[in-house]
Design a protein around this motif. Structure first.
Motif, PDB file in Angstrom:
ATOM      1  N   VAL A 146     104.993  13.532  -4.588  1.00  0.00           N
ATOM      2  CA  VAL A 146     105.356  14.263  -5.793  1.00  0.00           C
ATOM      3  C   VAL A 146     105.053  13.418  -7.031  1.00  0.00           C
ATOM      4  O   VAL A 146     104.664  13.932  -8.071  1.00  0.00           O
ATOM      5  N   PHE A 147     105.182  12.096  -6.902  1.00  0.00           N
ATOM      6  CA  PHE A 147     104.899  11.191  -8.020  1.00  0.00           C
ATOM      7  C   PHE A 147     103.436  11.284  -8.451  1.00  0.00           C
ATOM      8  O   PHE A 147     103.092  10.893  -9.563  1.00  0.00           O
ATOM      9  N   GLY A 148     102.585  11.848  -7.607  1.00  0.00           N
ATOM     10  CA  GLY A 148     101.184  12.061  -7.980  1.00  0.00           C
ATOM     11  C   GLY A 148     101.054  12.844  -9.283  1.00  0.00           C
ATOM     12  O   GLY A 148     100.092  12.663 -10.030  1.00  0.00           O
ATOM     13  N   LYS A 149     102.039  13.713  -9.571  1.00  0.00           N
ATOM     14  CA  LYS A 149     102.030  14.472 -10.827  1.00  0.00           C
ATOM     15  C   LYS A 149     102.282  13.553 -12.021  1.00  0.00           C
ATOM     16  O   LYS A 149     101.918  13.874 -13.141  1.00  0.00           O
ATOM     17  N   CYS A 150     102.924  12.428 -11.787  1.00  0.00           N
ATOM     18  CA  CYS A 150     103.309  11.501 -12.860  1.00  0.00           C
ATOM     19  C   CYS A 150     102.236  10.445 -13.124  1.00  0.00           C
ATOM     20  O   CYS A 150     102.225   9.829 -14.187  1.00  0.00           O
ATOM     21  N   LEU A 194     110.186  18.868 -13.169  1.00  0.00           N
ATOM     22  CA  LEU A 194     110.192  19.229 -11.754  1.00  0.00           C
ATOM     23  C   LEU A 194     111.346  20.198 -11.534  1.00  0.00           C
ATOM     24  O   LEU A 194     112.510  19.812 -11.641  1.00  0.00           O
ATOM     25  N   LYS A 195     111.031  21.435 -11.240  1.00  0.00           N
ATOM     26  CA  LYS A 195     112.063  22.470 -11.138  1.00  0.00           C
ATOM     27  C   LYS A 195     112.866  22.388  -9.845  1.00  0.00           C
ATOM     28  O   LYS A 195     114.037  22.741  -9.818  1.00  0.00           O
ATOM     29  N   LYS A 196     112.276  21.902  -8.766  1.00  0.00           N
ATOM     30  CA  LYS A 196     112.979  21.836  -7.487  1.00  0.00           C
ATOM     31  C   LYS A 196     113.832  20.566  -7.415  1.00  0.00           C
ATOM     32  O   LYS A 196     113.338  19.458  -7.601  1.00  0.00           O
ATOM     33  N   ALA A 197     115.116  20.746  -7.142  1.00  0.00           N
ATOM     34  CA  ALA A 197     116.036  19.613  -7.040  1.00  0.00           C
ATOM     35  C   ALA A 197     115.590  18.647  -5.946  1.00  0.00           C
ATOM     36  O   ALA A 197     115.726  17.431  -6.092  1.00  0.00           O
ATOM     37  N   GLU A 198     115.038  19.181  -4.866  1.00  0.00           N
ATOM     38  CA  GLU A 198     114.587  18.333  -3.765  1.00  0.00           C
ATOM     39  C   GLU A 198     113.448  17.421  -4.218  1.00  0.00           C
ATOM     40  O   GLU A 198     113.426  16.240  -3.885  1.00  0.00           O
ATOM     41  N   ASP A 199     112.499  17.941  -5.003  1.00  0.00           N
ATOM     42  CA  ASP A 199     111.399  17.129  -5.512  1.00  0.00           C
ATOM     43  C   ASP A 199     111.917  16.025  -6.429  1.00  0.00           C
ATOM     44  O   ASP A 199     111.480  14.872  -6.347  1.00  0.00           O
ATOM     45  N   ARG A 200     112.848  16.368  -7.301  1.00  0.00           N
ATOM     46  CA  ARG A 200     113.416  15.358  -8.207  1.00  0.00           C
ATOM     47  C   ARG A 200     114.117  14.273  -7.417  1.00  0.00           C
ATOM     48  O   ARG A 200     113.954  13.081  -7.688  1.00  0.00           O
ATOM     49  N   ASN A 201     114.898  14.679  -6.427  1.00  0.00           N
ATOM     50  CA  ASN A 201     115.620  13.715  -5.609  1.00  0.00           C
ATOM     51  C   ASN A 201     114.653  12.799  -4.860  1.00  0.00           C
ATOM     52  O   ASN A 201     114.869  11.590  -4.777  1.00  0.00           O
TER      53      ASN A 201
END
Length: 177
Positions: free
Chosen positions: A87-91, A160-167
């Motif tokens: 997910v950090f690939g977006k950052c 990041l809208k999904k709580a799971e992705d943020r976590n």
């Protein structure tokens, strides 16, 4: 038989009919609008049944919201670091993890670091005024919607809208400490 003029006429007729149908749909949609006040409309609030016989949720659903917040707080920082790396690939377009700044400040060691604490990076006034430390909860709120959490900051990322992705991202960043 068919010559180019006949083919052109047929193609024009088909495309004309398609255009007519599109225009008719657009006009009828504007005339006969099924709006937000209809039963079951998007965003409408309705009483919902609970697992208890005869039980209805209260209007605000405060009990469920409080339980959901507690659940997130208990799990926060215990996600999947491998998924977080993906997910950090977006950052990566704006942030580095090697101690050097890019468009955004480097994010290695960001957990429990002072907000606007990377020396040499030109933070916005809004981010400097935000102050404090990047706790797990603050990172979660900021990653959900940077513009809402710190109005006036320079970060153009929608969040990041999904709580799971943020976590998962927070867990990944925490593993780099």
């Amino acid at each position: 038989m068919f010559n180019t003029m006949n083919i052109t006429k047929v193609a024009g007729s088909v495309l004309g009919a398609f255009l007519f149908l599109l225009l008719a749909a657009w006009v009828s949609g504007s005339l006969y609008h099924i709006g937000g006040d209809a039963h079951g409309a998007e965003g409408a609030e309705h009483a919902m049944m609970t697992d208890k016989p005869g039980g209805l949720l209260d209007e605000g659903g405060a009990e469920e919201e409080a339980a959901a917040e507690e659940e997130v707080a208990l799990v926060l920082g215990e996600g999947d670091a491998a998924k977080g790396e993906k997910v950090f690939g977006k950052c990566k377009a704006c942030h580095k993890l090697d101690g050097s700044n890019a468009t955004g400040p480097h994010l290695d060691g960001v957990v429990n670091r002072a907000v606007a604490g990377v020396e040499g990076f030109g933070y916005s006034d809004a981010m400097i005024a935000h102050g404090g430390e990047w706790t797990l909860e603050r990172l979660d709120a900021y990653l959900a919607s940077p513009k809402d959490d710190v109005p006036g900051n320079k970060m153009s990322f929608a969040g990041l809208k999904k709580a799971e992705d943020r976590n998962d991202v927070i867990t990944y960043l925490q593993s780099l400490q």
